[in-house]
Design a protein around this motif. Sequence first.
Motif, PDB file in Angstrom:
ATOM      1  N   UNK A 117      46.296  14.621  51.442  1.00 49.06           N
ATOM      2  CA  UNK A 117      46.776  14.381  52.591  1.00 49.06           C
ATOM      3  C   UNK A 117      47.470  15.448  53.232  1.00 49.06           C
ATOM      4  N   UNK A 118      47.215  16.094  54.284  1.00 48.53           N
ATOM      5  CA  UNK A 118      47.922  17.232  54.762  1.00 48.53           C
ATOM      6  C   UNK A 118      47.576  18.495  54.296  1.00 48.53           C
ATOM      7  N   UNK A 119      46.898  18.432  53.368  1.00 49.78           N
ATOM      8  CA  UNK A 119      46.657  19.755  52.299  1.00 49.78           C
ATOM      9  C   UNK A 119      45.209  19.997  51.946  1.00 49.78           C
ATOM     10  N   UNK A 120      44.858  21.127  52.037  1.00 50.43           N
ATOM     11  CA  UNK A 120      43.447  21.415  51.907  1.00 50.43           C
ATOM     12  C   UNK A 120      43.303  22.980  51.532  1.00 50.43           C
ATOM     13  N   UNK A 121      42.574  23.437  50.644  1.00 49.84           N
ATOM     14  CA  UNK A 121      42.226  24.882  50.299  1.00 49.84           C
ATOM     15  C   UNK A 121      41.060  24.889  49.227  1.00 49.84           C
ATOM     16  N   UNK A 122      40.935  26.106  48.903  1.00 47.52           N
ATOM     17  CA  UNK A 122      39.749  26.353  47.854  1.00 47.52           C
ATOM     18  C   UNK A 122      40.366  27.078  46.435  1.00 47.52           C
ATOM     19  N   UNK A 123      39.785  26.506  45.352  1.00 45.74           N
ATOM     20  CA  UNK A 123      40.147  27.197  43.993  1.00 45.74           C
ATOM     21  C   UNK A 123      39.344  28.187  43.789  1.00 45.74           C
ATOM     22  N   UNK A 124      39.719  29.270  43.466  1.00 42.48           N
ATOM     23  CA  UNK A 124      38.662  30.513  42.980  1.00 42.48           C
ATOM     24  C   UNK A 124      38.864  31.082  41.871  1.00 42.48           C
ATOM     25  N   UNK A 125      37.909  30.910  41.050  1.00 44.09           N
ATOM     26  CA  UNK A 125      38.061  31.647  39.490  1.00 44.09           C
ATOM     27  C   UNK A 125      37.060  32.790  39.436  1.00 44.09           C
ATOM     28  N   UNK A 126      37.840  34.008  39.333  1.00 45.10           N
ATOM     29  CA  UNK A 126      37.153  35.218  38.729  1.00 45.10           C
ATOM     30  C   UNK A 126      37.310  35.488  37.633  1.00 45.10           C
ATOM     31  N   UNK A 127      35.960  35.574  37.121  1.00 44.96           N
ATOM     32  CA  UNK A 127      35.600  35.999  35.467  1.00 44.96           C
ATOM     33  C   UNK A 127      35.333  37.065  35.228  1.00 44.96           C
ATOM     34  N   UNK A 128      35.783  38.028  34.673  1.00 50.31           N
ATOM     35  CA  UNK A 128      35.776  39.261  34.209  1.00 50.31           C
ATOM     36  C   UNK A 128      34.389  39.455  33.601  1.00 50.31           C
ATOM     37  N   UNK A 166      43.163  35.422  27.073  1.00 54.74           N
ATOM     38  CA  UNK A 166      43.263  34.685  25.873  1.00 54.74           C
ATOM     39  C   UNK A 166      43.462  35.899  24.685  1.00 54.74           C
ATOM     40  N   UNK A 167      44.380  35.558  24.025  1.00 53.84           N
ATOM     41  CA  UNK A 167      44.874  36.091  22.940  1.00 53.84           C
ATOM     42  C   UNK A 167      43.848  36.218  22.016  1.00 53.84           C
ATOM     43  N   UNK A 168      43.917  37.475  21.341  1.00 50.86           N
ATOM     44  CA  UNK A 168      43.065  37.780  20.130  1.00 50.86           C
ATOM     45  C   UNK A 168      41.394  37.719  20.724  1.00 50.86           C
ATOM     46  N   UNK A 169      40.954  37.655  21.889  1.00 50.92           N
ATOM     47  CA  UNK A 169      39.745  37.932  22.528  1.00 50.92           C
ATOM     48  C   UNK A 169      39.722  38.542  23.624  1.00 50.92           C
ATOM     49  N   UNK A 170      38.539  39.232  24.107  1.00 49.25           N
ATOM     50  CA  UNK A 170      38.154  39.932  25.066  1.00 49.25           C
ATOM     51  C   UNK A 170      37.771  39.199  26.312  1.00 49.25           C
ATOM     52  N   UNK A 171      38.860  38.265  26.613  1.00 47.38           N
ATOM     53  CA  UNK A 171      38.633  37.408  27.782  1.00 47.38           C
ATOM     54  C   UNK A 171      39.702  37.424  28.814  1.00 47.38           C
ATOM     55  N   UNK A 172      39.505  37.495  30.012  1.00 45.86           N
ATOM     56  CA  UNK A 172      40.130  37.548  31.229  1.00 45.86           C
ATOM     57  C   UNK A 172      39.647  36.913  32.381  1.00 45.86           C
ATOM     58  N   UNK A 173      40.598  36.052  32.947  1.00 45.19           N
ATOM     59  CA  UNK A 173      40.040  35.499  34.274  1.00 45.19           C
ATOM     60  C   UNK A 173      41.270  35.317  35.120  1.00 45.19           C
ATOM     61  N   UNK A 174      40.931  35.199  36.526  1.00 43.64           N
ATOM     62  CA  UNK A 174      41.909  35.073  37.538  1.00 43.64           C
ATOM     63  C   UNK A 174      41.701  33.735  38.284  1.00 43.64           C
ATOM     64  N   UNK A 175      42.868  32.873  38.217  1.00 44.17           N
ATOM     65  CA  UNK A 175      42.620  31.736  39.131  1.00 44.17           C
ATOM     66  C   UNK A 175      43.472  31.849  40.245  1.00 44.17           C
ATOM     67  N   UNK A 176      43.059  31.689  41.208  1.00 42.16           N
ATOM     68  CA  UNK A 176      43.646  31.537  42.523  1.00 42.16           C
ATOM     69  C   UNK A 176      43.420  30.300  43.307  1.00 42.16           C
ATOM     70  N   UNK A 177      44.446  29.552  43.839  1.00 37.26           N
ATOM     71  CA  UNK A 177      44.452  28.283  44.697  1.00 37.26           C
ATOM     72  C   UNK A 177      44.893  29.051  45.972  1.00 37.26           C
TER      73      UNK A 177
END
Length: 336
Positions: free
Chosen positions: A204-215, A301-312
């Motif tokens: 209601x009255x709010x819209x957008x996109x979630x964007x996940x960038x995965x390295x 993510x700790x102890x793993x080579x994992x990084x991702x960026x979440x944008x709303x």
Amino acid sequence: MTTQVLICDDSAMARKQMARILPSDWNVSVTFATNGVEGLEAIKAGQGEVVFLDLTMPVMDGYQVLKTVQELDLPALIIVVSGDIQQQAYQKVKALGAVDFIQKPVSPEAVQHILQEYGIYQRTDVISAFDTPEIKVNLRDACQEIANVAMGRAADLLATLLDIYVPLPIPAVNVLEVSELTMALKATENCRQVSALCQGFIGPGVAGEALLLFHDSSFDDMAKLMNICHPDSSQAEIEVMVDTGNILIGAFLNGISDQLNISFSQNHPVILGRHCTADELIHDNAEKWQRTLAMEINYHIKDHNIQCDLLLLFTEDSLPALNNKLSYLINIEGES
């Protein structure tokens, strides 16, 4: 006898909310700190007999405060108040001497229960005279605190499903022109390539996109954690992105929904680009994003080579509805 209470949190909204829900018949003097360094100074000055401490703060975080208080044997009873609800976070703060842990958003009942359980609060005939008129909360600060709680919910779900610990950053919230959005995407650092997924949402009255960038360097480790066969295949990479997106985006939107009482509908996730740069993503999608309120969270993510960026990315038309919803939680000033 007046109890010296310290509220240490980088969010003006969180400080104001915490002060408002302290028992009205508790004889206290309240001091505020916006980071761990300020908090330690207040404790050393005798202004923190009882401390309500956030964990995710700039300059010095809550873990560092707890460690220093423990090492210096400072006279402070510390109650952690945080959006990081992972079991490992709870265990860590208890090991560092915290009296207890309260999950954000905080309820008066939870605070009063803990204060009474540990004999910290005794009812008196004195009505505390402190107030918080000096704490001004604008739209950006309020959105950042909402994002902080939602971020913790998403990280907790990911940690539970994968049996890992996810360190939480400070969320970044800004109203951006599309030309500025590239600068907000930290995935562009060192020209790293990313793959991206987007998912539209509306309420209601709010819209957008979630964007996940995965390295791109994260795919192998994430596929192994998810027990995905043939992690180096194209289909496995898409499966990793979709599954991660479902976890993080769904939990994050649910966290916002619970706080603002907004029901969101979500579109099916769409692969936006693979093995490209954030600059290319922005260029290809500039027309639909335009000016936007962006909430950005960088998950490692700790102890793993994992990084991702979440944008709303909320549309500009969503700002009045968000402002209205937030005003029900706390009085906020106009956006600054």
